[in-house]
Design an enzyme around this catalytic site. Structure first.
Site, PDB file in Angstrom:
ATOM      1  N   LYS A   6      49.132  43.897  36.707  1.00  0.00           N
ATOM      2  CA  LYS A   6      49.090  43.581  38.139  1.00  0.00           C
ATOM      3  C   LYS A   6      47.669  43.755  38.616  1.00  0.00           C
ATOM      4  O   LYS A   6      47.031  44.785  38.368  1.00  0.00           O
ATOM      5  CB  LYS A   6      50.030  44.554  38.889  1.00  0.00           C
ATOM      6  N   GLN A  33      41.674  49.096  37.861  1.00  0.00           N
ATOM      7  CA  GLN A  33      43.016  48.766  38.370  1.00  0.00           C
ATOM      8  C   GLN A  33      44.107  49.559  37.648  1.00  0.00           C
ATOM      9  O   GLN A  33      45.122  49.908  38.249  1.00  0.00           O
ATOM     10  CB  GLN A  33      43.241  47.259  38.187  1.00  0.00           C
ATOM     11  N   LYS A  36      44.189  52.930  39.359  1.00  0.00           N
ATOM     12  CA  LYS A  36      44.579  52.735  40.771  1.00  0.00           C
ATOM     13  C   LYS A  36      46.081  52.486  40.869  1.00  0.00           C
ATOM     14  O   LYS A  36      46.778  53.090  41.679  1.00  0.00           O
ATOM     15  CB  LYS A  36      43.816  51.525  41.327  1.00  0.00           C
ATOM     16  N   LYS A  39      43.428  41.963  35.928  1.00  0.00           N
ATOM     17  CA  LYS A  39      42.553  41.358  36.943  1.00  0.00           C
ATOM     18  C   LYS A  39      42.134  39.990  36.449  1.00  0.00           C
ATOM     19  O   LYS A  39      42.109  39.748  35.237  1.00  0.00           O
ATOM     20  CB  LYS A  39      41.310  42.230  37.159  1.00  0.00           C
ATOM     21  N   GLY A  87      45.350  38.250  45.449  1.00  0.00           N
ATOM     22  CA  GLY A  87      44.029  37.827  45.936  1.00  0.00           C
ATOM     23  C   GLY A  87      42.961  38.888  45.729  1.00  0.00           C
ATOM     24  O   GLY A  87      43.226  39.977  45.247  1.00  0.00           O
ATOM     25  N   ASP A  88      41.734  38.544  46.050  1.00  0.00           N
ATOM     26  CA  ASP A  88      40.585  39.447  46.052  1.00  0.00           C
ATOM     27  C   ASP A  88      39.490  38.653  46.772  1.00  0.00           C
ATOM     28  O   ASP A  88      39.802  37.718  47.537  1.00  0.00           O
ATOM     29  CB  ASP A  88      40.178  39.838  44.619  1.00  0.00           C
ATOM     30  N   THR A 105      45.213  46.821  52.681  1.00  0.00           N
ATOM     31  CA  THR A 105      44.083  47.508  52.039  1.00  0.00           C
ATOM     32  C   THR A 105      43.227  48.223  53.091  1.00  0.00           C
ATOM     33  O   THR A 105      42.884  49.399  52.929  1.00  0.00           O
ATOM     34  CB  THR A 105      43.241  46.521  51.208  1.00  0.00           C
ATOM     35  N   ASN A 138      38.656  40.508  54.587  1.00  0.00           N
ATOM     36  CA  ASN A 138      39.994  41.053  54.771  1.00  0.00           C
ATOM     37  C   ASN A 138      39.992  42.582  54.891  1.00  0.00           C
ATOM     38  O   ASN A 138      40.557  43.145  55.835  1.00  0.00           O
ATOM     39  CB  ASN A 138      40.881  40.594  53.599  1.00  0.00           C
ATOM     40  N   SER A 154      51.580  45.147  47.496  1.00  0.00           N
ATOM     41  CA  SER A 154      51.913  44.044  46.581  1.00  0.00           C
ATOM     42  C   SER A 154      53.137  44.414  45.738  1.00  0.00           C
ATOM     43  O   SER A 154      54.003  43.577  45.489  1.00  0.00           O
ATOM     44  CB  SER A 154      50.734  43.754  45.651  1.00  0.00           C
TER      45      SER A 154
END
Ligand code: NDP
Length: 459
Positions: free
Chosen positions: A103, A124, A127, A139, A178-179, A223, A254, A391
């Site tokens: 993820k 990630q 995290k 990622k 997204g990112d 976020t 964002n 998410s």
């Protein structure tokens, strides 16, 4: 090479092992500086863990963790509005599936290369572990630059990207989101192509979707809001709050917009934000609706802000934002945006707390500067974990075919951020790093992932 905590005095056996693995990472992944940096930052926290539990070394867990389970690199051909053919490069790193399906987000930016995706994917893993949701780490992205492209060009690019990637992802395999450069519009184009290729409506194959086709209320805000909720917990522990604090937030995307919005709601005075072309300082407090209008609706540079607020100043160098005196700094733009020099300026201006909304926004030297000056420092993998946590709630909502209200999601987000803060604090205390949240977050995420890996055999 940077030194680990104990190296400063005398190197332990655990420290020597960690350094040896780090050297292997550098040698086996040449030129991937950002990946090396992310590995070094995490490894620096782990020495007391390896001293206390020699079992991790026996299992060679670090060598296993730094090697992605799978790395996919692919050609993405696409046609612009004039009919010219372009070739971009696509990436997806499926780093670790010990805790659940891979993820992690998708970044479209010209600076993207294998090292960028691997640094983001490696971070990630820990995290996602911190969120306590059942998700592994991954990622992806491309060096495609969505800036200045028409919607039709972006759609054709996204379709071509998914034409290859679709065979590697799915609701129980790998779930992109997204990112930087990827929001609900791009996710929608990717999801549409994925659905066509699969012939099924697998809404759980992507997160960060628009509400109309399976998105969750509150994901857009998660976020930035989550970052402020985390900082609120930290400040509370030290008898402080956002009330009447002067806050500087870098970026105007964002994460930044929602961090500014929540900080202002909690009584902070947000005076500066930035984009890739400069920063604005508004002594009257940043008007967030104007930032939204200028950046998201008009697609302009932040310099257009001053047309609406004549008292505000625009400066051309985005890094100079850190010369603005503030109580709380929230870097929410991009990696390595706070250099050692910027960190020294912030501490000289008496910053009290720094919370990383972006991924790896502070260099290793900057982090050390904050810690040595006694600044409250909150690391990215804890502070910005609210996005991926929501998410995971989106995935749960898609599986159950139910939908929560915005308030229900926001309440869950607040609980998750509190838990991440508590777990990181406790892990730091347990391993003799009290007050060092950067170490605490790395330790808590590492132990959860390593224990799951060991229980699954040699994987
Ligand atoms: P966006 O693309 O929405 O926004 C990025 C913003 O940063 C833009 O305003 C951009 O300016 C600005 N920017 C880029 N480079 C610089 C620079 N050198 N100095 C100052 N500003 C700069 O991205 P996000 O807000 O989604 O992501 C920001 C960070 O947060 C990234 O590190 C990302 O990995 C991380 N993150 C994001 C999550 C999410 O849910 N979106 C989740 C967890 C982490 P311009 O408009 O000029 O390009």
């Amino acid at each position: 090479m940077t030194t680990t905590h104990t190296e400063k005095n005398e190197q332990t056996e655990a420290g020597a092992y960690i350094d040896r693995v780090y050297q292997q990472v550098v040698e086996r992944n040449p030129g991937e500086d950002e990946f090396h940096q992310a590995v070094r930052e995490i490894f620096d926290a782990l020495e007391p863990v390896f001293e206390a539990h020699p079992m991790y070394r026996k299992e060679n867990i670090l060598e296993r963790m730094v090697e992605p389970e799978r790395m996919i690199t692919f050609r993405v051909p696409w046609v612009d509005d004039e009919g010219s053919v372009h070739i971009s490069r696509g990436f997806r790193v499926q780093f670790n599936s010990a805790l659940g399906p891979y993820k992690g987000g998708t970044r479209f930016h010209p600076s993207v290369n294998a090292g960028t995706i691997k640094f983001l994917g490696f971070e990630q893993i820990l995290k996602n572990a911190l969120t306590e949701q059942p998700i592994g780490g991954g990622k992806g992205g491309s060096d495609f630059d969505p800036k200045g492209k028409s919607d039709a060009e972006i759609m054709r690019f996204c379709q071509s990207f998914i034409n290859e990637l679709h065979r590697h992802i799915g609701p129980d395999t790998d779930i992109p989101a997204g990112d930087i450069g990827v929001g609900p519009k791009e996710i929608g184009y990717m999801f549409g192509e994925y659905k066509k290729l699969r012939g099924r409506f697998e809404s759980g194959a992507f997160t960060g979707k628009a509400i109309e086709h399976g998105g969750i209320l509150g994901r857009t805000e998660a976020t930035g809001y989550g970052a402020v909720y985390f900082m609120k917990e930290m400040l509370k522990d030290y008898g402080q709050s956002f009330e009447n604090q002067t806050v500087v937030v870098s970026g105007a995307g964002n994460v930044s917009i929602h961090a500014m919005e929540k900080a202002a709601e909690l009584g902070a005075h947000v005076v500066a934000c930035s984009d890739s072309r400069g920063f604005i300082y508004d002594k009257n407090g940043i008007n967030i609706e104007t930032v939204r209008d200028v950046k998201q609706r008009q697609g302009n540079s932040l310099s257009a802000y001053t047309a609406y607020h004549p008292d505000a100043e625009h400066h051309d160098n985005p890094s100079a934002i850190w010369q603005t005196a503030c109580d709380i700094a929230l870097p929410c733009a991009t990696q390595n945006e706070i250099s050692e020099e910027a960190a020294k300026t912030l501490t000289a201006n008496n910053v009290k707390a720094v919370g990383e909304g972006a991924n790896m926004p502070s260099t290793l030297q900057a982090i050390r500067t904050f810690q040595e000056a006694g600044v409250l420092f909150a690391p990215a993998k804890a502070v910005n974990a609210g996005g991926v946590a929501v998410s995971a709630l989106e995935m749960a909502q898609n599986s159950s075919r139910l939908a929560w209200t915005f308030q229900e999601v926001d309440d869950k987000l607040q609980d998750i951020m509190k838990t991440i803060y508590q777990n990181s604090t406790q892990a730091a205390q347990s391993y003799d790093r009290s007050g060092d949240l950067a170490s605490g977050a790395n330790i808590a995420g590492f132990i959860k992932t390593a224990d799951a890996m060991i229980k699954q055999g040699i994987v």
